[in-house]
Design an enzyme around this catalytic site. Sequence first.
Site, PDB file in Angstrom:
ATOM      1  N   CYS A   1      65.614 -59.023 -35.639  1.00 23.43           N
ATOM      2  CA  CYS A   1      66.183 -57.987 -34.760  1.00 23.43           C
ATOM      3  C   CYS A   1      65.576 -56.600 -34.957  1.00 23.43           C
ATOM      4  O   CYS A   1      64.953 -56.073 -34.032  1.00 23.43           O
ATOM      5  CB  CYS A   1      67.694 -57.928 -34.942  1.00 23.43           C
TER       6      CYS A   1
ATOM      7  N   ALA B   1      67.254 -48.366 -51.157  1.00 21.30           N
ATOM      8  CA  ALA B   1      65.789 -48.329 -51.178  1.00 21.30           C
ATOM      9  C   ALA B   1      65.258 -49.699 -51.613  1.00 21.30           C
ATOM     10  O   ALA B   1      65.930 -50.454 -52.294  1.00 21.30           O
ATOM     11  CB  ALA B   1      65.325 -47.251 -52.142  1.00 21.30           C
ATOM     12  N   GLY B   2      64.050 -50.008 -51.196  1.00 20.69           N
ATOM     13  CA  GLY B   2      63.450 -51.280 -51.590  1.00 20.69           C
ATOM     14  C   GLY B   2      62.321 -51.677 -50.675  1.00 20.69           C
ATOM     15  O   GLY B   2      61.616 -50.810 -50.123  1.00 20.69           O
TER      16      GLY B   2
ATOM     17  N   GLY C   1      63.595 -56.331 -42.331  1.00 21.58           N
ATOM     18  CA  GLY C   1      62.817 -57.342 -41.610  1.00 21.58           C
ATOM     19  C   GLY C   1      63.763 -58.067 -40.681  1.00 21.58           C
ATOM     20  O   GLY C   1      64.751 -57.479 -40.226  1.00 21.58           O
TER      21      GLY C   1
ATOM     22  N   LEU D   1      71.704 -47.321 -47.156  1.00 21.60           N
ATOM     23  CA  LEU D   1      70.923 -46.360 -47.948  1.00 21.60           C
ATOM     24  C   LEU D   1      70.431 -47.058 -49.219  1.00 21.60           C
ATOM     25  O   LEU D   1      70.589 -46.525 -50.312  1.00 21.60           O
ATOM     26  CB  LEU D   1      71.765 -45.138 -48.302  1.00 21.60           C
TER      27      LEU D   1
ATOM     28  N   LEU E   1      76.656 -58.893 -34.545  1.00 17.18           N
ATOM     29  CA  LEU E   1      76.841 -59.717 -35.744  1.00 17.18           C
ATOM     30  C   LEU E   1      75.603 -59.674 -36.628  1.00 17.18           C
ATOM     31  O   LEU E   1      74.494 -59.419 -36.171  1.00 17.18           O
ATOM     32  CB  LEU E   1      77.164 -61.163 -35.369  1.00 17.18           C
ATOM     33  N   ARG E   2      75.832 -59.922 -37.924  1.00 16.69           N
ATOM     34  CA  ARG E   2      74.722 -60.012 -38.879  1.00 16.69           C
ATOM     35  C   ARG E   2      74.629 -61.448 -39.362  1.00 16.69           C
ATOM     36  O   ARG E   2      75.665 -62.060 -39.682  1.00 16.69           O
ATOM     37  CB  ARG E   2      74.986 -59.113 -40.097  1.00 16.69           C
TER      38      ARG E   2
ATOM     39  N   GLU F   1      75.712 -57.856 -28.820  1.00 13.20           N
ATOM     40  CA  GLU F   1      76.279 -58.465 -30.020  1.00 13.20           C
ATOM     41  C   GLU F   1      75.790 -57.720 -31.260  1.00 13.20           C
ATOM     42  O   GLU F   1      74.624 -57.375 -31.355  1.00 13.20           O
ATOM     43  CB  GLU F   1      75.862 -59.942 -30.079  1.00 13.20           C
TER      44      GLU F   1
ATOM     45  N   ASN G   1      70.821 -50.229 -33.637  1.00 13.49           N
ATOM     46  CA  ASN G   1      69.865 -50.883 -34.542  1.00 13.49           C
ATOM     47  C   ASN G   1      68.794 -49.903 -35.015  1.00 13.49           C
ATOM     48  O   ASN G   1      68.401 -49.916 -36.176  1.00 13.49           O
ATOM     49  CB  ASN G   1      69.211 -52.094 -33.856  1.00 13.49           C
TER      50      ASN G   1
HETATM   51  P1  NAD Z   1      67.330 -67.704 -31.069  1.00  7.86           P
HETATM   52  O1  NAD Z   1      65.888 -67.714 -30.786  1.00  7.86           O
HETATM   53  O2  NAD Z   1      67.839 -68.184 -32.400  1.00  7.86           O
HETATM   54  O3  NAD Z   1      68.095 -68.540 -29.958  1.00  7.86           O
HETATM   55  C1  NAD Z   1      67.803 -68.512 -28.616  1.00  7.86           C
HETATM   56  C2  NAD Z   1      68.141 -69.873 -28.003  1.00  7.86           C
HETATM   57  O4  NAD Z   1      67.978 -69.799 -26.602  1.00  7.86           O
HETATM   58  C3  NAD Z   1      67.226 -71.001 -28.492  1.00  7.86           C
HETATM   59  O5  NAD Z   1      68.020 -72.045 -29.008  1.00  7.86           O
HETATM   60  C4  NAD Z   1      66.466 -71.435 -27.238  1.00  7.86           C
HETATM   61  O6  NAD Z   1      66.189 -72.821 -27.210  1.00  7.86           O
HETATM   62  C5  NAD Z   1      67.460 -71.045 -26.140  1.00  7.86           C
HETATM   63  N1  NAD Z   1      66.840 -70.873 -24.809  1.00  7.86           N
HETATM   64  C6  NAD Z   1      65.699 -70.208 -24.492  1.00  7.86           C
HETATM   65  N2  NAD Z   1      65.482 -70.297 -23.160  1.00  7.86           N
HETATM   66  C7  NAD Z   1      66.505 -70.999 -22.641  1.00  7.86           C
HETATM   67  C8  NAD Z   1      66.840 -71.424 -21.334  1.00  7.86           C
HETATM   68  N3  NAD Z   1      66.068 -71.120 -20.286  1.00  7.86           N
HETATM   69  N4  NAD Z   1      67.953 -72.135 -21.161  1.00  7.86           N
HETATM   70  C9  NAD Z   1      68.737 -72.452 -22.205  1.00  7.86           C
HETATM   71  N5  NAD Z   1      68.488 -72.090 -23.475  1.00  7.86           N
HETATM   72  C10 NAD Z   1      67.370 -71.372 -23.692  1.00  7.86           C
HETATM   73  O7  NAD Z   1      67.798 -66.205 -30.830  1.00  7.86           O
HETATM   74  P2  NAD Z   1      69.054 -65.438 -31.493  1.00  7.86           P
HETATM   75  O8  NAD Z   1      68.734 -65.006 -32.868  1.00  7.86           O
HETATM   76  O9  NAD Z   1      70.291 -66.223 -31.237  1.00  7.86           O
HETATM   77  O10 NAD Z   1      69.067 -64.120 -30.586  1.00  7.86           O
HETATM   78  C11 NAD Z   1      69.418 -64.163 -29.229  1.00  7.86           C
HETATM   79  C12 NAD Z   1      69.526 -62.744 -28.711  1.00  7.86           C
HETATM   80  O11 NAD Z   1      70.563 -62.044 -29.408  1.00  7.86           O
HETATM   81  C13 NAD Z   1      68.269 -61.904 -28.901  1.00  7.86           C
HETATM   82  O12 NAD Z   1      68.139 -61.020 -27.829  1.00  7.86           O
HETATM   83  C14 NAD Z   1      68.562 -61.138 -30.182  1.00  7.86           C
HETATM   84  O13 NAD Z   1      67.848 -59.938 -30.252  1.00  7.86           O
HETATM   85  C15 NAD Z   1      70.038 -60.884 -30.031  1.00  7.86           C
HETATM   86  N6  NAD Z   1      70.753 -60.682 -31.309  1.00  7.86           N
HETATM   87  C16 NAD Z   1      70.433 -61.431 -32.394  1.00  7.86           C
HETATM   88  C17 NAD Z   1      71.143 -61.247 -33.581  1.00  7.86           C
HETATM   89  C18 NAD Z   1      70.804 -62.066 -34.803  1.00  7.86           C
HETATM   90  O14 NAD Z   1      71.258 -61.686 -35.887  1.00  7.86           O
HETATM   91  N7  NAD Z   1      70.061 -63.160 -34.690  1.00  7.86           N
HETATM   92  C19 NAD Z   1      72.187 -60.316 -33.644  1.00  7.86           C
HETATM   93  C20 NAD Z   1      72.496 -59.590 -32.501  1.00  7.86           C
HETATM   94  C21 NAD Z   1      71.774 -59.778 -31.331  1.00  7.86           C
END
Ligand code: NAD
Length: 447
Positions: free
Chosen positions: A264, A256-257, A261, A254, A157-158, A155, A212
């Site tokens: 991800c 600067a700042g 964080g 690009l 998304l931002r 995924e 990323n």
């Molecule tokens: P998050 O921590 O917000 O959500 C994860 C969810 O999974 C939580 O609600 C948690 O309770 C649930 N969970 C954990 N173990 C579980 C289980 N055994 N059964 C059911 N539910 C369970 O994480 P996120 O920000 O949604 O990110 C999820 C993944 O997507 C990560 O690998 C992240 O790197 C990736 N990702 C995140 C983003 C972002 O912008 N947040 C963008 C792209 C990819």
Amino acid sequence: MDKIYNISVIGAGHVGLVTAACLAHLGHKVCCMDNNPSKIDLLSKGKIPIYEPGLEEMVLQSMAEDRLFFTGSMEEAVNHGEVIFIAVGTPPRENGEADLSYVENVAREIASLMESYKLIVEKSTVPVETGEKVKNTIKLYVRKNVPFDVASNPEFLREGSAIHDFMNPDRIVIGIDSEKAKRILMDIYKSLNAPIVVTDIKSAELIKHASNSFLAMKISFINAISRICEKVGADVEKVAEGMGLDKRIGREFLNAGIGFGGSCFPKDIDAFIHISESLGYDFRLLKEVKRINDEQRKLVIQKIKDVLWIIKGKKIAIWGVAFKPDTDDIRGAPAIDIIDQLITEGAKVCIYDPQAMENLKTVFDDSRIDYVQDKYQAIHDADCLLIVTEWEEFRNVDFNLMKKKMRFPFIVDGRNIYSSYNLQEKEFIYYGFGKPLPSGVKSQMRK
Ligand code: NAD
């Protein structure tokens, strides 16, 4: 009419919830499962536990039209979905390695409950070769000889524009090793008008980490350039403009700042460095990207000291603590390190953020921090205003009022949002990043 699939999404976090809502919006019948009962309780009542523009309306509409429901039962989720997206967290361990125990747990549970064909799709960001491990785990724990496929569909998304990004992606990446998995995923995304990259599972996994890391590298690159600009009195924004007009480079990322964080970039870079090392490659370029980024957070404090000399006892107002605008997410936010340094130095910190203050209170419950509900209230009697997150409401401000409110009219602009104003003319001392210093100011940092 496009084929409608029964889909389950495991994990109702930022990615899982947005994926579930958008797939339901596309017409699929979606079950969103999470093992956090209070989250499921809220969601079942139509309440959204995170701030993400447009998400609530989309969830409510799909729930009302019976295309989306929430459950805490893995059994219900596995029974419902022919296609099961895994969207649980992959947080960093102490050593930077991705903690894949949540993914492994879910794979095991799915395996033990499967009664008919399932396509299990990695949506979470995972290191290369995780697909192999998921496949082996399912083979180990599946009770009967139930057929299944594993696929990777990272995924991109931002947060803050997650719905738009999901519905209008630059590309969809599908990593598969079976024709059936390919057909199903192509069907699911058919109505999104986006190029689809179909590849093997390992390449798909790598596309996410590589993308990323590359974006983070752009940010650190321009931050390195900004350091040179500061030393010679050049303007990093002009440099970025001149570079960015080259189509091979592009202007995005690009800026600067204070640096990047969030939940991800830092963790994905750490995980990529770690997996590369374990594969026998020392990814020193990425280590440097990380080092430059860490340095930017320290540079903020140096900029404040450059003018105020001693931080102890000074009131520092902070506008914005979320890791980026339009989200309440503070995971990995630069603000956390910066506030920590400021209070360690004895500053009185006053914070305003339109959405993220409640989350920050779970990190800093400190009497040296004041949380206020208005940006102008935050700068009352302040010795310095520090802009950490570029929320839209900070862009158009009343500088005259600000000058009246502040004890000392000094702005450190961590996102260069006021760089086009002549703040010196308005009698502010203004420090951006990679910008020429106000005339007459001699910086200690130039040495
Ligand atoms: P998050 O921590 O917000 O959500 C994860 C969810 O999974 C939580 O609600 C948690 O309770 C649930 N969970 C954990 N173990 C579980 C289980 N055994 N059964 C059911 N539910 C369970 O994480 P996120 O920000 O949604 O990110 C999820 C993944 O997507 C990560 O690998 C992240 O790197 C990736 N990702 C995140 C983003 C972002 O912008 N947040 C963008 C792209 C990819």
